[in-house]
Scaffold this motif. Structure first.
Motif, short mmCIF file in Angstrom:
data_model
loop_
_atom_site.label_atom_id
_atom_site.label_comp_id
_atom_site.label_asym_id
_atom_site.label_seq_id
_atom_site.Cartn_x
_atom_site.Cartn_y
_atom_site.Cartn_z
N PRO A 90 43.45 -8.35 18.83
CA PRO A 90 44.77 -7.83 18.44
C PRO A 90 44.72 -6.39 17.91
CG PRO A 90 44.53 -10.08 17.66
CD PRO A 90 43.20 -9.70 18.25
N GLU A 91 43.65 -6.08 17.19
CA GLU A 91 43.53 -4.74 16.58
C GLU A 91 43.43 -3.64 17.62
OE1 GLU A 91 41.75 -7.42 15.76
OE2 GLU A 91 42.62 -7.84 13.77
N ASP A 92 43.01 -3.98 18.85
CA ASP A 92 42.91 -2.96 19.91
C ASP A 92 44.27 -2.35 20.20
OD1 ASP A 92 40.16 -3.35 20.36
OD2 ASP A 92 40.56 -5.02 21.75
N TYR A 93 45.34 -3.08 19.87
CA TYR A 93 46.68 -2.63 20.24
C TYR A 93 47.43 -1.93 19.11
CZ TYR A 93 45.91 -5.65 24.33
OH TYR A 93 45.42 -6.21 25.48
N GLU A 94 46.80 -1.86 17.93
CA GLU A 94 47.51 -1.28 16.79
C GLU A 94 47.71 0.24 16.95
OE1 GLU A 94 45.78 -4.30 13.34
OE2 GLU A 94 45.08 -2.24 13.45
N GLY A 95 46.65 0.92 17.37
CA GLY A 95 46.72 2.38 17.49
C GLY A 95 47.84 2.82 18.43
N PRO A 96 47.94 2.21 19.63
CA PRO A 96 49.02 2.60 20.54
C PRO A 96 50.41 2.37 19.96
CG PRO A 96 47.31 1.42 21.74
CD PRO A 96 46.94 1.36 20.29
N VAL A 97 50.59 1.31 19.18
CA VAL A 97 51.90 1.04 18.57
C VAL A 97 52.23 2.13 17.55
CG1 VAL A 97 53.11 -0.53 16.99
CG2 VAL A 97 51.93 -1.45 18.98
N VAL A 98 51.26 2.43 16.69
CA VAL A 98 51.48 3.46 15.67
C VAL A 98 51.75 4.81 16.36
CG1 VAL A 98 50.39 4.78 13.80
CG2 VAL A 98 50.20 2.27 13.86
N PHE A 99 50.96 5.11 17.37
CA PHE A 99 51.13 6.38 18.12
C PHE A 99 52.56 6.52 18.63
CE2 PHE A 99 51.09 8.06 22.57
CZ PHE A 99 50.96 9.41 22.26
N LEU A 100 53.07 5.46 19.28
CA LEU A 100 54.41 5.56 19.89
C LEU A 100 55.51 5.68 18.84
CD1 LEU A 100 54.00 3.13 22.92
CD2 LEU A 100 54.33 5.61 23.00
N MET A 101 55.24 5.22 17.62
CA MET A 101 56.22 5.36 16.52
C MET A 101 56.16 6.75 15.89
SD MET A 101 58.20 2.86 15.98
CE MET A 101 58.28 2.48 17.72
N SER A 102 55.13 7.51 16.22
CA SER A 102 54.85 8.74 15.47
C SER A 102 55.32 9.98 16.23
CB SER A 102 53.34 8.86 15.21
OG SER A 102 52.69 9.28 16.40
N ASP A 103 55.30 11.11 15.52
CA ASP A 103 55.66 12.38 16.15
C ASP A 103 54.62 12.84 17.16
OD1 ASP A 103 58.05 12.58 14.89
OD2 ASP A 103 57.36 13.91 13.29
N ALA A 104 53.43 12.23 17.11
CA ALA A 104 52.41 12.60 18.11
C ALA A 104 52.89 12.23 19.52
CB ALA A 104 51.10 11.89 17.79
N SER A 138 52.10 -9.66 13.74
CA SER A 138 51.64 -9.56 12.35
C SER A 138 50.64 -8.41 12.20
CB SER A 138 51.02 -10.88 11.89
OG SER A 138 49.98 -11.27 12.76
N CYS A 139 49.83 -8.18 13.22
CA CYS A 139 48.90 -7.04 13.19
C CYS A 139 49.66 -5.72 13.20
CB CYS A 139 48.00 -7.06 14.42
SG CYS A 139 46.52 -7.96 14.16
N PHE A 140 50.73 -5.68 14.00
CA PHE A 140 51.50 -4.43 14.08
C PHE A 140 52.16 -4.13 12.74
CE2 PHE A 140 52.26 -5.57 18.81
CZ PHE A 140 50.95 -5.24 19.10
N VAL A 141 52.66 -5.19 12.08
CA VAL A 141 53.30 -4.99 10.77
C VAL A 141 52.28 -4.34 9.82
CG1 VAL A 141 54.19 -6.19 8.73
CG2 VAL A 141 54.95 -6.88 11.02
N LYS A 142 51.07 -4.91 9.77
CA LYS A 142 50.06 -4.39 8.83
C LYS A 142 49.66 -2.95 9.19
CE LYS A 142 48.21 -8.99 8.36
NZ LYS A 142 47.11 -9.87 8.70
N ALA A 143 49.52 -2.69 10.49
CA ALA A 143 49.11 -1.35 10.91
C ALA A 143 50.19 -0.32 10.59
CB ALA A 143 48.82 -1.34 12.41
N LEU A 144 51.45 -0.70 10.80
CA LEU A 144 52.55 0.23 10.53
C LEU A 144 52.65 0.51 9.03
CD1 LEU A 144 55.08 -1.38 13.04
CD2 LEU A 144 54.24 0.98 13.17
#
Ligand SMILES: NC(=O)c1ccc[n+]([C@@H]2O[C@H](COP(=O)([O-])OP(=O)(O)OC[C@H]3O[C@@H](n4cnc5c(N)ncnc54)[C@H](O)[C@@H]3O)[C@@H](O)[C@H]2O)c1
Length: 270
Positions: A238-252, A23-29
């Protein structure tokens, strides 16, 4: 540079999306600009409302889909493609573990770990991830781009420290952190490498993201010795893991595939 982290309408599928981390990943994405298909075996509208509210500007689709059912996954893909086109991302987050309060035989010695528990773990944590890759990953490969993230655990890289559970044995239980979770999470590392090679030329990146334990009001007799093993001195939020998920989905992360990104507060450093 900042623009390369922007997910800008990318369609991302998250499995196990009604759970603590999903659920955290959904919100972060969503916050990073993605359109998110949130899949879970649970069909729980009240929980969906609690987690995500009503307003999502047409960028959130919540679908009931069990990762062990290819027909349900195919139906979800059809809904996503009809609304938004091919998915760009897949976060294989759905998984099961043996909770601390599981039946005694499941949390007991290795020698008597039940066949049925192993079958269930393999079915959700390994087959389920492969099924999602076959269904959603194939659509991404056909579209010629995408990013798959397989969520693993430190317990797939090293053994659980059974000493952390000594307090339960001292209290008379025959308690051991069971093997099923470790074995199934471990399988994801080579699935990741296999698919990185298999789909690399099609523009689909596949990486493993390895997490350590998340704080969830654990017993202080576990928490204190566990925390001593973490250089950053605490369990994850849970929020500690949001940045890495967004990063891996991104062009970065565009030149990253076949890798295992470890986010564990330093647990594996000692
Ligand atoms: N929480 C932790 O301490 C921790 C640590 C390391 C890794 N992880 C990993 O992070 C991921 C998420 O963990 P979590 O703590 O949020 O778990 P969770 O139990 O809170 O959520 C898991 C979600 O997956 C769903 N699910 C279970 N079986 C399913 C199936 N067959 N099909 C579809 N959905 C299904 C559940 O309904 C639930 O909503 C897992 O892969 C887990 O192994 C968690």
């Amino acid at each position: 540079m900042a623009a390369s982290f922007d997910l800008d309408g990318r369609v991302v599928v998250v499995t196990g999306a009604l759970g603590q981390l999903g659920s955290c990943f959904v919100k972060a994405l969503l916050e990073a600009g993605a359109r998110v298909a949130a899949l879970d075996a649970l069909d729980d509208p009240a929980r969906v409302r609690d987690l995500f509210g009503e307003a999502n500007e047409g960028r959130l689709m919540v679908l009931k889909a069990d990762v062990t059912s290819k027909p349900e996954l195919r139906a979800a893909l059809a809904r996503i493609e009809a609304a938004w086109g091919a998915p760009y991302g897949l976060i294989n987050n759905a998984a099961i573990d043996s909770p601390p309060g599981a039946p005694a035989e499941e949390n007991g010695p290795f020698e008597t770990y039940p066949d049925a528990s192993l079958d269930k773990m393999l079915s959700v944590n390994v087959k389920g991830v492969m099924f999602c890759c076959q269904v959603f990953g194939a659509a991404m490969a056909k579209a010629g781009k995408g990013s798959i993230v397989n969520i693993a655990s430190i317990y797939g890289m090293v053994s659980p420290d059974q000493g952390l559970y000594q307090y339960r044995r001292d209290a008379g239980e025959d308690f051991y952190k069971p093997v099923g979770y470790s074995v199934t999470k471990s399988a994801l590392f080579n699935l990741t490498r296999y698919l990185a090679v298999y789909w690399g030329a099609k523009g689909v990146r596949t990486n493993t993201l390895t997490f350590a334990g998340v704080f969830a009001n654990q017993d202080p007799r576990f928490l204190e010795p566990y925390t001593r093993k973490v250089p950053l001195g605490r369990m994850a939020e849970p929020e500690d893991y949001e940045g890495p998920v967004v990063f891996l989905m991104s062009d970065a992360a565009r030149y990253m595939t076949g890798a295992n990104m470890v986010v564990d507060g330093g647990f594996l450093a000692m």
